[in-house]
Scaffold this active site. Structure first.
Site, mmCIF file in Angstrom:
data_model
loop_
_atom_site.group_PDB
_atom_site.id
_atom_site.type_symbol
_atom_site.label_atom_id
_atom_site.label_comp_id
_atom_site.label_asym_id
_atom_site.label_seq_id
_atom_site.Cartn_x
_atom_site.Cartn_y
_atom_site.Cartn_z
ATOM 1 N N GLU A 170 -3.772 2.909 19.483
ATOM 2 C CA GLU A 170 -4.930 2.013 19.443
ATOM 3 C C GLU A 170 -4.889 0.917 20.519
ATOM 4 O OE1 GLU A 170 -7.612 2.214 17.472
ATOM 5 O OE2 GLU A 170 -6.833 4.072 16.598
ATOM 6 N N GLY A 171 -3.681 0.497 20.872
ATOM 7 C CA GLY A 171 -3.551 -0.532 21.913
ATOM 8 C C GLY A 171 -4.109 -0.024 23.234
ATOM 9 N N HIS A 172 -3.699 1.184 23.614
ATOM 10 C CA HIS A 172 -4.213 1.780 24.859
ATOM 11 C C HIS A 172 -5.724 1.983 24.773
ATOM 12 C CE1 HIS A 172 0.036 3.575 24.790
ATOM 13 N NE2 HIS A 172 0.014 2.874 25.913
ATOM 14 N N GLY B 202 1.316 6.911 28.446
ATOM 15 C CA GLY B 202 0.961 7.963 27.495
ATOM 16 C C GLY B 202 1.463 7.725 26.085
ATOM 17 N N VAL C 151 -3.073 -5.340 20.252
ATOM 18 C CA VAL C 151 -3.556 -4.635 19.059
ATOM 19 C C VAL C 151 -2.357 -4.414 18.138
ATOM 20 C CG1 VAL C 151 -4.599 -2.513 18.181
ATOM 21 C CG2 VAL C 151 -5.431 -3.526 20.318
ATOM 22 N N GLN D 123 4.499 -8.436 32.472
ATOM 23 C CA GLN D 123 3.980 -7.400 33.371
ATOM 24 C C GLN D 123 2.592 -7.778 33.889
ATOM 25 O OE1 GLN D 123 4.203 -2.930 32.780
ATOM 26 N NE2 GLN D 123 2.218 -3.328 31.863
ATOM 27 N N SER E 158 4.157 2.701 21.857
ATOM 28 C CA SER E 158 4.604 4.096 21.823
ATOM 29 C C SER E 158 6.022 4.166 21.273
ATOM 30 C CB SER E 158 4.559 4.699 23.224
ATOM 31 O OG SER E 158 3.283 4.512 23.793
HETATM 32 P P1 AMP Z 1 2.499 1.523 28.133
HETATM 33 O O1 AMP Z 1 1.941 2.898 27.929
HETATM 34 O O2 AMP Z 1 3.336 1.047 26.989
HETATM 35 O O3 AMP Z 1 3.132 1.332 29.478
HETATM 36 O O4 AMP Z 1 1.252 0.559 28.120
HETATM 37 C C1 AMP Z 1 0.153 0.766 28.965
HETATM 38 C C2 AMP Z 1 -0.778 -0.412 28.868
HETATM 39 O O5 AMP Z 1 -1.195 -0.560 27.503
HETATM 40 C C3 AMP Z 1 -0.120 -1.737 29.253
HETATM 41 O O6 AMP Z 1 -1.047 -2.525 29.966
HETATM 42 C C4 AMP Z 1 0.230 -2.344 27.924
HETATM 43 O O7 AMP Z 1 0.315 -3.745 27.939
HETATM 44 C C5 AMP Z 1 -0.947 -1.884 27.076
HETATM 45 N N1 AMP Z 1 -0.587 -1.912 25.665
HETATM 46 C C6 AMP Z 1 0.483 -1.318 25.081
HETATM 47 N N2 AMP Z 1 0.523 -1.628 23.763
HETATM 48 C C7 AMP Z 1 -0.532 -2.439 23.521
HETATM 49 C C8 AMP Z 1 -1.023 -3.101 22.363
HETATM 50 N N3 AMP Z 1 -0.419 -3.008 21.191
HETATM 51 N N4 AMP Z 1 -2.137 -3.857 22.480
HETATM 52 C C9 AMP Z 1 -2.762 -3.978 23.696
HETATM 53 N N5 AMP Z 1 -2.348 -3.381 24.812
HETATM 54 C C10 AMP Z 1 -1.254 -2.615 24.735
#
Ligand code: AMP
Length: 274
Positions: free
Chosen positions: A35-37, A31, A177, A154, A187
């Site tokens: 933009e990455g998510h 959560g 991203v 991961q 986050s």
């Molecule tokens: P998180 O919410 O940080 O656990 O991330 C959830 C998913 O989003 C994971 O697969 C992360 O690798 C991916 N994610 C987080 N940040 C980015 C980003 N900047 N660019 C691409 N994917 C991301």
């Protein structure tokens, strides 16, 4: 867009979708979406998913006792709006109590790729990640799941879990991203002060400065100096084979450079595959 809070309800719905011939994509997140998510949701759409399930769950089991589980940023309302705008068709918001029932006692340990890097610095982290992701696979019945390269180790660990435990689904990994400054979106960037955010630019700059054909140990020293000079505290700088995550002696195509630093109290990670 459907909203599920109870695991059984998601599972029942997902089963019905599969029976109806729908292609389900799963995007697991913690959560506080950025933009990455959202790029992962876009990737799921591009890969032809009929149903895109975004899970939003700050998984207590993957946090160490001195980590930021309690203060991890949360914003359910904003996450819902972002999921909807990005084209998710379902969001899963479980609680720790309904994901981990009383006397929960089964966990998944990946014992090779999890050993080094973040696995070495965050004992139990990948055990928590594998366990929750396996549960999400069993609940959302996805044809495929999308992860981000941002968490390189991961993604490799999850691919290995899928292979070794015969999960009947595909894993796709989407590129990192970044903000226009080069800072990888995260986050946890919300923890950073303006000054800390400025220092964090050294991460992407350091990654950019790496080229092929160099001694990994010399490159590591150079990068450690660069990061320390920027005011960051180095957790690790590693050059590994992009598949096996074994350390390499020389930088070359396919080598992954992984960085973890403390920027003030915030731990940041970034990586680049040459
Ligand atoms: P998180 O919410 O940080 O656990 O991330 C959830 C998913 O989003 C994971 O697969 C992360 O690798 C991916 N994610 C987080 N940040 C980015 C980003 N900047 N660019 C691409 N994917 C991301």
């Amino acid at each position: 867009m459907k909203i599920f809070r109870e695991p059984q309800k998601l599972q029942k719905w997902a089963k019905a979708q599969r029976l109806a011939g729908k292609k389900i994509a799963l995007v697991p997140t913690m959560g506080f979406l950025h933009e990455g998510h959202l790029s992962l949701i876009a990737a799921a759409k591009k890969r032809g998913a009929d149903e895109i399930v975004v899970s939003v769950f700050v998984n207590p089991v993957q946090f160490g006792p001195n980590e930021d589980y309690e203060k991890y940023p949360r914003d359910e309302k904003a996450d819902l709006a972002k999921c909807k705008a990005a084209g998710a068709t379902a969001v899963f918001f479980p609680t720790p109590a309904n994901m981990y029932l009383d006397r929960h006692s089964v966990y998944i340990n990946e014992e090779d790729l999890s050993k080094g890097l973040c696995g070495a610095r965050r004992p139990g982290h990948f055990r928590g990640v594998c366990t929750v992701v396996a549960k999400l696979f069993n609940l959302a019945h996805p044809d495929f799941a999308v992860f981000g390269q941002k968490d390189y180790q991961q993604a490799q660990v999850i691919k290995r879990m899928v292979r070794d435990l015969n999960f009947d689904l595909k894993i796709y990994v989407a590129p990192i991203v970044r903000e226009p400054s080069g800072l990888a979106r995260s986050s946890r960037n919300s923890y950073l002060t303006a000054e800390e955010k400025g220092r964090a630019l050294a991460l992407s700059q350091a990654l950019k400065s790496v080229s092929a054909g160099k001694s990994a140990s010399q490159e590591r020293k150079r990068i450690e100096k660069l990061l320390t000079g920027a005011g960051l505290v180095v957790d690790y700088v590693e050059f590994v084979d992009g598949e096996t995550l074994e350390p390499v002696a020389k930088t070359a195509k396919g080598v992954c450079v992984l960085l973890a630093v403390y920027d003030g109290a915030t731990r940041l990670i970034d990586n680049r595959v040459l």
